[in-house]
Design an enzyme around this catalytic site. Structure first.
Site, short mmCIF file in Angstrom:
data_model
loop_
_atom_site.label_atom_id
_atom_site.label_comp_id
_atom_site.label_asym_id
_atom_site.label_seq_id
_atom_site.Cartn_x
_atom_site.Cartn_y
_atom_site.Cartn_z
N THR A 1 0.81 -1.23 0.00
CA THR A 1 0.00 0.00 0.00
C THR A 1 0.84 1.28 0.00
OG1 THR A 1 -0.18 -0.01 2.43
CG2 THR A 1 -1.91 -1.16 1.18
N TRP A 2 2.09 1.17 -0.42
CA TRP A 2 2.94 2.35 -0.51
C TRP A 2 2.30 3.33 -1.50
CZ3 TRP A 2 8.81 2.01 -2.23
CH2 TRP A 2 9.46 3.18 -1.83
N TYR B 1 4.04 5.71 5.39
CA TYR B 1 3.33 5.86 4.12
C TYR B 1 2.28 6.97 4.21
CZ TYR B 1 5.26 1.20 3.03
OH TYR B 1 6.09 0.12 2.82
N GLN C 1 11.46 -7.93 5.31
CA GLN C 1 10.83 -7.40 4.11
C GLN C 1 11.86 -6.60 3.32
OE1 GLN C 1 7.47 -4.11 3.05
NE2 GLN C 1 6.81 -5.70 4.47
N LEU D 1 7.14 -6.03 -8.75
CA LEU D 1 6.96 -5.69 -10.16
C LEU D 1 7.94 -4.63 -10.60
CD1 LEU D 1 3.04 -5.58 -10.15
CD2 LEU D 1 4.55 -7.51 -10.66
#
Length: 284
Positions: free
Chosen positions: A20-21, A54, A165, A196
């Site tokens: 959700t960055w 974020y 992470q 991605l």
């Protein structure tokens, strides 16, 4: 390809979650982003990853709104504490603030976002205290290289570290040389952010890759799905791609049914080979 990942504490989680960055930053995209998160939850995705950093809490607020009405126990919420808040004088309030923004009374996982001024010993002692009082269920780290992970394992509570992470995708495979093998040997899963690749020339290059396009054509999928399928094919790894549009989220979820065979992986390895030496840890 769908896989069950086992955390060191024995918890089973799926290998695909939601990153959700930058989500929650644009008010004009709010309703679509909420719809996107709810679509994922309605279609079997449980992991939602965020951080107090974020959007200075905007991402957590957005998620809090998106998960209203859902069974909390069916969601695996991850947030991160900034290094500047990771000491005993700030971490408890930082955690409380994240919980308030998320509209929940506990986190399934709390991560140290990256290494800062506070010692691992101090931060992890605080994490254990947060576990004792029920504010978090477990904790881990983010953006830690092999030297950090070795040091973490040597601290009093180091064996309680559940994940690391880190950035990982087809065009950034440096962790495969020594970091991931070390983590795998300790049973610590990798959470791959930006699976991605970031936007810009690198992502453009990957999407135009001969091997990526060939595999996409073979299975009738998109190059993006090929990139995600590569990450999902890795052992002991959870991918958390961001998707702000329902169609993109749908395509991500479809990757759980895509199986890259040995021939596909050999093709990708030939164009984007595994590292043959230690490389600096990529963080963006």
């Amino acid at each position: 390809m769908k896989k069950n990942i086992i955390l060191p504490d024995g918890t089973f989680v799926n290998n695909l979650g939601i990153g959700t960055w930058y989500m929650g930053d644009n008010p004009n995209k709010k309703s679509e982003e909420i719809e996107c998160i709810r679509y994922a939850l309605d279609n079997g995705i449980k992991i939602i990853d965020t951080a107090e950093m974020y959007g200075s809490g905007n991402s957590e607020r957005l998620i809090g709104e998106a998960i209203k009405g859902y069974n909390r126990s069916s969601i695996f919420l991850i947030s991160k504490v900034l290094p500047s808040n990771a000491g005993k004088n700030k971490i408890f309030q930082a955690c409380e603030n994240s919980l308030k923004r998320l509209g929940t009374d506990y986190l399934d996982m709390y991560l140290l976002h990256w290494r800062g001024m506070y010692s691992f010993e101090e931060t992890f002692e605080c994490m254990e205290e947060l576990k004792k009082v029920g504010k978090i269920r477990r904790w881990g780290v983010s953006n830690m290289d092999i030297e950090d992970m070795i040091e973490i394992q040597s601290t009093p509570y180091g064996k309680e570290c559940q994940v690391n992470q880190i950035l990982y995708h087809l065009g950034s495979r440096g962790i495969e040389y020594s970091l991931k093998p070390f983590m795998d040997s300790k049973g610590i899963p990798t959470i791959a952010y930006c699976p991605l690749a970031q936007g810009g020339r690198l992502k453009e290059k990957l999407l135009k890759s001969i091997s990526v396009k060939k595999i996409a054509e073979k299975y009738g999928i998109t190059p993006i799905q090929t990139l995600l399928s590569f990450v999902l094919s890795q052992e002991n790894m959870i991918a958390i791609p961001k998707a702000s549009y329902v169609e993109h989220m749908k395509q991500n979820i479809e990757c759980l049914n895509i199986h890259l065979d040995d021939e596909d992986l050999m093709l990708l390895n030939k164009e984007y080979p595994k590292p043959t030496k230690k490389l600096p840890l990529d963080i963006e």
